[in-house]
Design an enzyme around this catalytic site. Sequence first.
Site, PDB file in Angstrom:
ATOM      1  N   ASN A   1      31.257  62.430  43.675  1.00 41.82           N
ATOM      2  CA  ASN A   1      32.569  62.875  43.217  1.00 41.82           C
ATOM      3  C   ASN A   1      32.665  62.992  41.705  1.00 41.82           C
ATOM      4  O   ASN A   1      33.653  63.477  41.177  1.00 41.82           O
ATOM      5  CB  ASN A   1      33.658  61.933  43.730  1.00 41.82           C
ATOM      6  CG  ASN A   1      33.405  60.490  43.318  1.00 41.82           C
ATOM      7  OD1 ASN A   1      32.255  60.053  43.263  1.00 41.82           O
ATOM      8  ND2 ASN A   1      34.454  59.757  43.031  1.00 41.82           N
ATOM      9  N   TYR A   2      31.632  62.590  40.993  1.00 41.63           N
ATOM     10  CA  TYR A   2      31.727  62.463  39.545  1.00 41.63           C
ATOM     11  C   TYR A   2      30.584  63.249  38.922  1.00 41.63           C
ATOM     12  O   TYR A   2      29.417  63.021  39.237  1.00 41.63           O
ATOM     13  CB  TYR A   2      31.617  60.969  39.199  1.00 41.63           C
ATOM     14  CG  TYR A   2      31.819  60.617  37.752  1.00 41.63           C
ATOM     15  CD1 TYR A   2      32.944  61.073  37.059  1.00 41.63           C
ATOM     16  CD2 TYR A   2      30.898  59.812  37.082  1.00 41.63           C
ATOM     17  CE1 TYR A   2      33.145  60.731  35.737  1.00 41.63           C
ATOM     18  CE2 TYR A   2      31.097  59.466  35.755  1.00 41.63           C
ATOM     19  CZ  TYR A   2      32.210  59.923  35.078  1.00 41.63           C
ATOM     20  OH  TYR A   2      32.401  59.582  33.770  1.00 41.63           O
TER      21      TYR A   2
ATOM     22  N   ARG B   1      44.583  18.477  25.862  1.00 40.48           N
ATOM     23  CA  ARG B   1      43.646  18.031  26.900  1.00 40.48           C
ATOM     24  C   ARG B   1      43.208  19.154  27.839  1.00 40.48           C
ATOM     25  O   ARG B   1      42.279  18.987  28.625  1.00 40.48           O
ATOM     26  CB  ARG B   1      44.237  16.854  27.698  1.00 40.48           C
ATOM     27  CG  ARG B   1      44.160  15.544  26.923  1.00 40.48           C
ATOM     28  CD  ARG B   1      44.070  14.375  27.849  1.00 40.48           C
ATOM     29  NE  ARG B   1      45.338  14.116  28.505  1.00 40.48           N
ATOM     30  CZ  ARG B   1      45.464  13.746  29.768  1.00 40.48           C
ATOM     31  NH1 ARG B   1      44.408  13.600  30.534  1.00 40.48           N
ATOM     32  NH2 ARG B   1      46.652  13.517  30.281  1.00 40.48           N
TER      33      ARG B   1
END
Length: 465
Positions: A394-395, A17
């Site tokens: 930052n990347y 159920r």
Amino acid sequence: MSFPVDVVVMAAGKGTRMKSQLPKVLHRLGGRALAQHVIDTAARLSARSVVVITGHGAGQVEAGLQAPAGGTALRYVRQAPQLGTGHAVQQAAPVLPDDGVTLVLSGDVPLTRSETLQALLDLCAGERMALLTLDMPDPTGYGRIVRSADGSVQAIVEHKDASEAQRAITEIYSGIMAVPTRLLKGWLARLDNQNAQGEYYLTDVVKFAVGDGLGVQAHRITDAVQVAGVNSPLQLAELERAHQGRVAEALMEQGVRLADPARLDVRGALVCGQDVEIDVNCVFDGQVSLGDGVRIGANCVIANAVIEAGAVIHPFTHIDGEKLGVRVGPGSLIGPFARLRPGAQLGAEVHIGNFVEVKNSTLAAGAKANHLAYLGDATVGERVNYGAGSITANYDGANKHRTVIEADVHVGSNCVLVAPVTIGAGGTVGGGSTITKDTPPGGLAVARGKQVTVSNWQRPAKTKS
Ligand code: UD1
Ligand code: CA
């Protein structure tokens, strides 16, 4: 009176159920699997061991549960096929030592209080059979407790096997019993499946105990939530509310002021100091601690974080420390609409305002980033003022680099600090600058596109589609 307790948790059933791929006992309540609640409750009783009977989704269930803290051993026994509750306990019998008491629980009944189970064990006293029972206005479907004229328990009769007179009985068997293991093993061996469902009923051990002259005691409770099982999404949601109500009550007993106990969700462990206030619709996940005097505004989601004394988290703030954690220093002001991500470490009286995101960055005392900004992989000194619209780049597409902003630096609005880069102490970065080189202490760094082009230009007319 002291005897070892071995807990059997029945969790082999299907739970159709729920209409879910996930095995029923792994559905979550208060952030923990249903069966985990049962295991943890067993540990609070200082049980010697917990044996979980698995069947449907056995591998998933076994991978999804954890041994409890403390000395309680956890093991699994598989039941295939599932031929009834008596058959389930028969599978566990070989691993249950004869010198203990077996406490039978269900993996889908999460909210039984350990005090209630302790009372049941006290009634069992290591030598009697003790059943947890409950009066139900509508007992349809449950096993009925049949008593003799003197009130002593004679048998449990399953609904489908019951006569009209027996169906009128409102005292039902909860599914929880405590039995001396040595005796239980003898009775389990005598079970048959000659009944309406063709199953091996655990409940038949009651008539064997009575036949053997062993006292059968009933511990009758009135709190239905403690024995309620989860069979459907609706029941899961109802028990979630009941659980959250208990958590809210416990927090308020400690002095936490909740604007509305019905509008709080704690899905892990929330530890609060004195004079903590929590407004409506907050969700706490994982390990969260709130220091003395912390105030949490409405609609905050806070996970895996330490919020130190006197900090204020304004409405609609999302904090998730995940594995690295988040720390908000004393007296800090966060939000509204702020986002603190893993590794955000904020010192005392830091201000993080609306639409500011901080990830894996340390901000020293008194640093401020009040509007529309991003600080990622940055080390920010004391009293730095970080302007609206400024970001750390930052990347570089492959690697992350650090930005260092030393003490007392002012970063203007709309700046891009291209990491790795250091802004020396006391320096100023002019608004709109893109900084790609380290700047000396006390300097003013301005790096903007210099050319401004102004020409005649008309916005094109809108074309109809
Ligand atoms: C059982 C009791 C009934 C009691 C009710 C309370 C029996 C025969 N009846 O009924 O007296 O009022 O609980 O909720 O015990 N399970 C297994 N293996 C099986 C069958 C069941 O592990 O072969 C597990 C289920 O997953 C569940 C628990 O045992 O966790 C109870 O099973 P369920 O089918 O719900 O028992 P009921 O028929 O409701
Ligand atoms: Ca049931």
